[in-house]
Write an enzyme that holds these catalytic residues in place. Structure first.
Site, PDB file in Angstrom:
ATOM      1  N   GLY A 106       0.797  -1.216   0.000  1.00 48.38           N
ATOM      2  CA  GLY A 106       0.000   0.000   0.000  1.00 48.38           C
ATOM      3  C   GLY A 106       0.825   1.260   0.000  1.00 48.38           C
ATOM      4  O   GLY A 106       0.364   2.317   0.424  1.00 48.38           O
ATOM      5  N   LEU A 109       4.114   2.907  -4.508  1.00 50.71           N
ATOM      6  CA  LEU A 109       5.324   2.856  -5.336  1.00 50.71           C
ATOM      7  C   LEU A 109       5.272   1.707  -6.345  1.00 50.71           C
ATOM      8  O   LEU A 109       6.299   1.338  -6.918  1.00 50.71           O
ATOM      9  CB  LEU A 109       6.571   2.705  -4.455  1.00 50.71           C
ATOM     10  CG  LEU A 109       6.825   3.832  -3.445  1.00 50.71           C
ATOM     11  CD1 LEU A 109       8.088   3.544  -2.639  1.00 50.71           C
ATOM     12  CD2 LEU A 109       6.943   5.179  -4.156  1.00 50.71           C
ATOM     13  N   SER A 111       4.625  -1.441  -5.698  1.00 52.50           N
ATOM     14  CA  SER A 111       5.348  -2.578  -5.132  1.00 52.50           C
ATOM     15  C   SER A 111       4.722  -3.923  -5.502  1.00 52.50           C
ATOM     16  O   SER A 111       5.438  -4.906  -5.692  1.00 52.50           O
ATOM     17  CB  SER A 111       5.436  -2.442  -3.614  1.00 52.50           C
ATOM     18  OG  SER A 111       4.152  -2.332  -3.032  1.00 52.50           O
ATOM     19  N   SER A 112       3.410  -3.985  -5.597  1.00 56.99           N
ATOM     20  CA  SER A 112       2.750  -5.245  -5.935  1.00 56.99           C
ATOM     21  C   SER A 112       3.117  -5.708  -7.344  1.00 56.99           C
ATOM     22  O   SER A 112       3.499  -6.862  -7.563  1.00 56.99           O
ATOM     23  CB  SER A 112       1.234  -5.092  -5.810  1.00 56.99           C
ATOM     24  OG  SER A 112       0.581  -6.284  -6.183  1.00 56.99           O
ATOM     25  N   ASP A 156       2.740   0.231 -13.820  1.00 58.98           N
ATOM     26  CA  ASP A 156       3.637  -0.330 -12.814  1.00 58.98           C
ATOM     27  C   ASP A 156       4.456  -1.496 -13.351  1.00 58.98           C
ATOM     28  O   ASP A 156       5.658  -1.609 -13.085  1.00 58.98           O
ATOM     29  CB  ASP A 156       2.841  -0.788 -11.593  1.00 58.98           C
ATOM     30  CG  ASP A 156       2.194   0.364 -10.857  1.00 58.98           C
ATOM     31  OD1 ASP A 156       2.511   1.526 -11.180  1.00 58.98           O
ATOM     32  OD2 ASP A 156       1.366   0.101  -9.974  1.00 58.98           O
TER      33      ASP A 156
END
Length: 351
Positions: A106, A109, A111-112, A156
């Site tokens: 969360g 950035l 990240s997931s 992302d």
């Protein structure tokens, strides 16, 4: 024992985030300007002689186990590693997989998605596959958004796969990544003047994205107009970076944040607004939340020699300032081979 590893960089998004999410990307096309930083999502795979796949997630402090011989017929896609294994591994293998991230869940950035890119790259190394950054990013997107039904955009996965400063164009599910050839002094100037701040508040991005999608489907004029404006900001900020006009870039960060808040009511909140206004009073030219909004990390661009005052102000308010540098490379994978095995391989090559 041979160990296969990968790391994928996290990203900060300067402008255009949200225009890479369908249905907006399909209806109008999207632009996003982002850059990767020296924080990473890591994957490590160690093969063993068992029939099980053990996945240790340090981020969530969980351990899950699957049977490798039946995994291909398991219809329950509830795990990144399980999904990637099904796509890329050619035969049942026993292994331990460890994943961990330099940023909390969360964070805003990416990240997931960086973790998904990292996992794919580690399995690519294991299977000795040839995959381009486009191939890796596309598979990561398809698994996340289609198979696992996780809401989000496309920037992302491509940021983590390509790395560096990128201007991305989205047309439905089609993605074009334009790598920006930045003058080194511009990159250093950005690092000198920018601040990355963890607000100490995580958020569930899917709820914010649901609001954005609903606004587009309902054809809410103000929300859609804001998204068109941040598309233009992404294009304008790209030009400013290429020309080295960094202070004007900082000013556009502010304008982009003002427009982004119009995309959905859940993007900002009282806490974020207080941090933002305090940073501006202390000397930040502009800034914004990185990612969907609601919490996670914020970034600020400061006037010359005002960075220290901004840092001190934000820390007094309970935010955590993180040091960072820009990462110009994308996802990387490698293998850790025991010394005696490496010697044997070299002798075989010599023969």
């Amino acid at each position: 024992m041979e160990i296969f590893r990968a790391r994928a960089p996290l990203r900060i998004s300067f402008a255009g985030g949200g225009t890479d999410v369908n249905p907006f990307a399909s209806m109008y096309g999207g632009f996003v300007l982002n850059a990767t930083i020296n924080k990473y999502a890591y994957t490590s795979i160690a093969l063993n002689s068992s029939e099980s796949i053990t996945v240790n997630s340090y981020d969530f402090d969980t351990t899950t186990e699957f049977c490798s011989s039946t995994l291909k017929t398991d219809n329950n896609n509830d795990c990144f590693v399980k999904s990637v294994y099904k796509h890329l591994v050619s035969k049942p293998l026993g292994m331990e997989v460890i994943t961990h991230n330099d940023a909390p869940p969360g964070s805003g950035l990416g990240s997931s998605s960086a973790m998904m890119v990292s996992i794919i790259s580690a399995f690519k190394e294991l299977e000795n596959l040839v995959m381009s950054p486009y191939d890796i990013a596309r598979l990561a997107h398809d698994i996340e958004r289609q198979e696992l039904q996780q809401l989000g955009g496309m920037q992302d996965q491509y940021a983590a796969a390509f790395g560096g400063f990128n201007f991305m164009e989205f047309d439905g599910d089609s993605v074009l990544v334009n790598r920006l050839k930045m003058d080194p002094w511009v990159v250093r100037e950005l690092e000198y003047n920018m601040i990355l701040v963890y607000t100490q508040k995580s958020r569930l991005s899917s709820n914010i994205i649901e609001d954005q999608i609903s606004n587009v489907k309902s054809k809410k004029t103000d929300n859609i107009a804001a998204m068109h404006q941040i598309k233009q900001h992404a294009n304008d900020m790209k030009r400013l970076l290429l020309k080295g006009r960094t202070n004007e870039f900082g000013e556009l960060l502010h304008e982009a944040w003002e427009q982004k808040k119009r995309m959905a009511d859940s993007i900002t909140n009282e806490h974020l607004d207080e941090l933002y206004e305090a940073a501006r009073r202390a000397g930040a030219i502009g800034g914004k939340v990185s990612g969907a909004g609601g919490g996670g990390f914020m970034m600020f661009y400061c006037e010359n020699n005002k960075k220290r005052q901004v840092v001190e102000t934000l820390e007094r308010m309970g935010a955590r300032v993180e040091s960072f540098k820009f990462e110009l490379d994308g996802v990387e994978s490698w293998r850790n081979i025991r010394k005696e095995q490496l010697i044997r391989e070299r002798l075989n090559v010599a023969v």
